[in-house]
Design an enzyme around this catalytic site. Structure first.
Site, PDB file in Angstrom:
ATOM      1  N   LYS A  53       0.835  -1.141   0.194  1.00  0.00           N
ATOM      2  CA  LYS A  53      -0.033   0.072  -0.156  1.00  0.00           C
ATOM      3  C   LYS A  53       0.738   1.205   0.054  1.00  0.00           C
ATOM      4  O   LYS A  53       0.685   2.366  -0.566  1.00  0.00           O
ATOM      5  CB  LYS A  53      -1.084  -0.046   1.216  1.00  0.00           C
ATOM      6  CG  LYS A  53      -1.949  -0.729   0.948  1.00  0.00           C
ATOM      7  CD  LYS A  53      -2.972  -1.445   2.275  1.00  0.00           C
ATOM      8  CE  LYS A  53      -3.800  -2.542   1.907  1.00  0.00           C
ATOM      9  NZ  LYS A  53      -4.624  -3.116   2.958  1.00  0.00           N
ATOM     10  N   GLN A  97      -5.226  -1.892   9.209  1.00  0.00           N
ATOM     11  CA  GLN A  97      -5.177  -3.328   8.533  1.00  0.00           C
ATOM     12  C   GLN A  97      -5.755  -4.218   9.323  1.00  0.00           C
ATOM     13  O   GLN A  97      -5.430  -4.543  10.608  1.00  0.00           O
ATOM     14  CB  GLN A  97      -3.516  -3.415   8.353  1.00  0.00           C
ATOM     15  CG  GLN A  97      -3.166  -4.727   7.706  1.00  0.00           C
ATOM     16  CD  GLN A  97      -3.414  -4.745   6.326  1.00  0.00           C
ATOM     17  OE1 GLN A  97      -3.444  -3.768   5.491  1.00  0.00           O
ATOM     18  NE2 GLN A  97      -4.037  -5.848   5.734  1.00  0.00           N
ATOM     19  N   ASP A 120     -11.642   2.053   2.550  1.00  0.00           N
ATOM     20  CA  ASP A 120     -12.015   0.457   2.581  1.00  0.00           C
ATOM     21  C   ASP A 120     -13.161   0.340   2.262  1.00  0.00           C
ATOM     22  O   ASP A 120     -13.575  -0.876   1.901  1.00  0.00           O
ATOM     23  CB  ASP A 120     -11.511  -0.109   3.728  1.00  0.00           C
ATOM     24  CG  ASP A 120     -10.066  -0.824   3.741  1.00  0.00           C
ATOM     25  OD1 ASP A 120      -9.580  -1.168   2.724  1.00  0.00           O
ATOM     26  OD2 ASP A 120      -9.605  -1.310   4.696  1.00  0.00           O
TER      27      ASP A 120
END
Ligand code: NDP
Length: 282
Positions: A53, A97, A120
């Site tokens: 990322k 995460q 997300d």
């Protein structure tokens, strides 16, 4: 027949090129998209994903911050960080995460992220918008699948789409997205009776199960489009999808490989959502 390979790596690379130009243009307008990634503990797979990322951000010119918290951090401390990032003007997107350690209620953390920064697409407000067809941050993996289908020129209208898997991050959202493109959608799961009956009817089959090579050639229809979301590590260290590529690719009209199919699209869509968040917040 041998299936056309839907090359996620190439499609992701071309999207990232387009995004690099978009970010350069935004910077001229004084807008610098910023992403904060929070990682707790030292799970090796999570570290790899976070590294990818960061790399994706650097490659496209997106500003990024990484917060590494110890595995025994308290839920409260993590929530304090999320709240700080929620009001930080440099940060347009926040990502926690997963998985988080046991002492932390994952839902509590995901729900604490400002929905306007939820790149997300996991916040219930954004999932709700997806359900009712309003503009929102689409969850990255299913969004990536939709772009792959679009770029491969697959028209979904009226098609039988069968999704195997009903997780909140892949199975359910991809089903809604296929529905929004007017496919007729069937969702299968571990309690489905006679899985083959359903998969054999699919014009478009999405496998998101987490079981290596479980979808075999005899389970699909001649000419089907097959999207393999699975990422499974075999004993020999190699990666395998949920689809048995060898037997399925001779019957399908198009297929995504593993690796190099859906995988490269997921982080690319995260970058896309971060740019979108920056535009919306500007
Ligand atoms: P989950 O484990 O959350 O969900 C798996 C789903 O498969 C569940 O709905 C389960 O049903 C269903 N299932 C399990 N066994 C069977 C079976 N025998 N027949 C039919 N359905 C079954 O997984 P995820 O959705 O998170 O991930 C799925 C796969 O995709 C994994 O391999 C994961 O690594 C990969 N993945 C890849 C990403 C990428 O970027 N390429 C991103 C995210 C995931 P039930 O609900 O009844 O338990």
């Amino acid at each position: 027949m041998s299936a056309k390979i839907i090359d996620g790596k190439a499609i992701a690379a071309s999207l990232r090129q387009e995004m690099t130009e978009e970010v350069a243009q935004l910077k001229k307008e004084g807008i610098v998209p910023g992403l904060a990634v929070v990682i707790v503990g030292d799970d090796p797979a999570s570290k790899v994903y976070v590294g990818q990322k960061e790399k994706g951000c650097a490659q496209t010119g997106i500003y990024s911050e990484k917060y590494v918290l110890p595995a025994d951090v308290s839920e409260e401390e993590l929530l304090v960080l999320v709240n700080k990032l929620n009001v930080d003007d440099k940060i347009n997107g926040i990502l926690a995460q997963l998985p988080l350690p046991k002492q932390i209620n994952e839902k509590k953390v995901l729900y604490a992220i400002n929905p306007a920064k939820d790149v997300d697409g996991f916040h219930p407000e954004n999932i709700g918008k997806l359900v009712i067809g309003e503009e929102t941050f689409l969850p990255c993996t299913p969004h990536g699948i939709m772009i792959l289908l679009e770029r491969a020129g697959i028209d979904l209208k009226g098609k039988e789409a069968v999704v195997v898997g009903r997780s909140n991050i892949v199975g359910k959202p991809i089903s809604l997205m296929l529905l929004s493109k007017s496919a007729t959608v069937t969702i299968c799961h571990s309690k489905t009776k006679d899985l083959s009956f359903h998969t054999k009817r699919a014009d478009v089959l999405v496998a998101a199960v987490g079981k290596p090579k479980m979808i075999k050639g005899e389970m699909i229809k001649e000419g089907a489009v097959v999207i393999d979301v699975g990422v499974n590590r075999l004993e020999n260290g190699k990666l395998a999808g949920d689809v048995d590529f060898e037997s399925v690719s001779v019957k399908a009209s198009a297929i995504t490989p593993v690796p190099g199919g859906v995988g490269p699209m997921t982080i690319t869509m995260l970058l896309k959502n971060t740019i979108k968040a920056a535009r919306m917040q500007a």
